[in-house]
Design an enzyme around this catalytic site. Structure first.
Site, PDB file in Angstrom:
ATOM      1  N   ASN A  89       0.844  -1.197   0.000  1.00  0.00           N
ATOM      2  CA  ASN A  89       0.000   0.000   0.000  1.00  0.00           C
ATOM      3  C   ASN A  89       0.878   1.246   0.000  1.00  0.00           C
ATOM      4  O   ASN A  89       1.953   1.282   0.598  1.00  0.00           O
ATOM      5  CB  ASN A  89      -1.016  -0.005   1.140  1.00  0.00           C
ATOM      6  CG  ASN A  89      -0.425  -0.105   2.529  1.00  0.00           C
ATOM      7  OD1 ASN A  89       0.471  -0.893   2.784  1.00  0.00           O
ATOM      8  ND2 ASN A  89      -0.966   0.674   3.451  1.00  0.00           N
ATOM      9  N   GLU A 128       0.353   5.223   0.631  1.00  0.00           N
ATOM     10  CA  GLU A 128      -0.547   6.279   1.084  1.00  0.00           C
ATOM     11  C   GLU A 128      -0.095   7.641   0.564  1.00  0.00           C
ATOM     12  O   GLU A 128       1.005   7.805   0.051  1.00  0.00           O
ATOM     13  CB  GLU A 128      -0.596   6.294   2.614  1.00  0.00           C
ATOM     14  CG  GLU A 128      -1.265   5.078   3.185  1.00  0.00           C
ATOM     15  CD  GLU A 128      -1.398   5.104   4.694  1.00  0.00           C
ATOM     16  OE1 GLU A 128      -2.101   4.229   5.211  1.00  0.00           O
ATOM     17  OE2 GLU A 128      -0.807   5.974   5.360  1.00  0.00           O
ATOM     18  N   CYS A 179      -4.049   0.772  -2.632  1.00  0.00           N
ATOM     19  CA  CYS A 179      -3.912  -0.445  -1.838  1.00  0.00           C
ATOM     20  C   CYS A 179      -2.900  -1.397  -2.465  1.00  0.00           C
ATOM     21  O   CYS A 179      -2.664  -1.379  -3.675  1.00  0.00           O
ATOM     22  CB  CYS A 179      -5.256  -1.158  -1.742  1.00  0.00           C
ATOM     23  SG  CYS A 179      -6.563  -0.202  -0.967  1.00  0.00           S
ATOM     24  N   GLU A 191      -3.101  -4.574  -3.067  1.00  0.00           N
ATOM     25  CA  GLU A 191      -3.661  -5.501  -4.055  1.00  0.00           C
ATOM     26  C   GLU A 191      -3.734  -4.857  -5.432  1.00  0.00           C
ATOM     27  O   GLU A 191      -3.405  -5.480  -6.442  1.00  0.00           O
ATOM     28  CB  GLU A 191      -5.057  -5.953  -3.618  1.00  0.00           C
ATOM     29  CG  GLU A 191      -5.079  -6.706  -2.296  1.00  0.00           C
ATOM     30  CD  GLU A 191      -5.295  -5.829  -1.067  1.00  0.00           C
ATOM     31  OE1 GLU A 191      -5.888  -6.332  -0.094  1.00  0.00           O
ATOM     32  OE2 GLU A 191      -4.878  -4.654  -1.071  1.00  0.00           O
ATOM     33  N   CYS A 231     -10.248  -4.797   0.306  1.00  0.00           N
ATOM     34  CA  CYS A 231     -11.344  -3.832   0.423  1.00  0.00           C
ATOM     35  C   CYS A 231     -12.251  -3.934  -0.811  1.00  0.00           C
ATOM     36  O   CYS A 231     -11.939  -4.646  -1.773  1.00  0.00           O
ATOM     37  CB  CYS A 231     -10.788  -2.417   0.577  1.00  0.00           C
ATOM     38  SG  CYS A 231     -10.102  -1.718  -0.948  1.00  0.00           S
ATOM     39  N   CYS A 273     -10.590  -2.961  -4.161  1.00  0.00           N
ATOM     40  CA  CYS A 273      -9.662  -4.003  -4.611  1.00  0.00           C
ATOM     41  C   CYS A 273     -10.413  -5.230  -5.127  1.00  0.00           C
ATOM     42  O   CYS A 273     -10.032  -5.830  -6.123  1.00  0.00           O
ATOM     43  CB  CYS A 273      -8.711  -4.392  -3.476  1.00  0.00           C
ATOM     44  SG  CYS A 273      -7.479  -3.125  -3.124  1.00  0.00           S
TER      45      CYS A 273
END
Length: 160
Positions: free
Chosen positions: A62, A64, A73, A75, A112, A115
């Site tokens: 990830n 940010e 993210c 993934e 999430c 994703c």
């Protein structure tokens, strides 16, 4: 009126040590990616590793950003990288692991919603399931045989 029941089934392993050797190796690559996450705001580090049909492994962590929606993210970093580097090569397995700098993460952390939708796009495009293995920092590991198990009513191009 009609009711529809949708069920999901997961295989649960007690720990990463109990995984098949190839999946454990993939999960260890996800752990390495997790350790390289850039998460100064949430302090929640996620790593993902994909095994491709050609034997290559693609990782993601990830990333940010102070403008939260601009981050990505693990993934999606991994799956988009696989699509860019190896277009048309099928994704066989995805390993995901998460850890927090603030508290132990002992429960499996699934992808999430955004994703799941992105993984769904690739699973639909390649017309074969992607195994999704996910865990926290320690503890149980869940296996979903397909993204459709995590997102049974996936939105696909057939609706456009």
């Amino acid at each position: 009126m009609e009711n529809i029941t949708i069920t999901s089934t997961f295989t649960v392993y007690p720990s990463a040590d109990a995984l098949p050797a190839d999946v454990n190796a993939l999960m260890q690559q996800a752990v390495g990616a997790r350790n390289n996450a850039y998460a100064p705001y949430s302090k929640f580090h996620v790593g993902a590793a994909l095994l491709l049909e050609n034997g290559k492994v693609v990782i993601g962590s990830n990333q940010e950003n102070a403008a939260y929606p601009s981050g990505l993210c693990a993934e999606r970093v991994a799956i988009f990288q696989a699509g860019a580097l190896y277009p048309g090569v099928k994704i066989l397995k995805m390993a995901i692991t998460a850890a927090s700098k603030q508290k132990p993460v002992e429960s499996p952390i699934p992808p999430c919603g955004a994703c799941r939708q992105s993984i769904g796009e690739y699973e639909l495009k390649q017309q074969t399931p992607i195994e999704i293995w996910f865990m926290g920092e320690t503890g149980k590991v869940y296996l979903s045989e397909s993204l459709k198990n995590l997102l049974p009513m996936v939105f696909g191009s057939e609706y456009l």
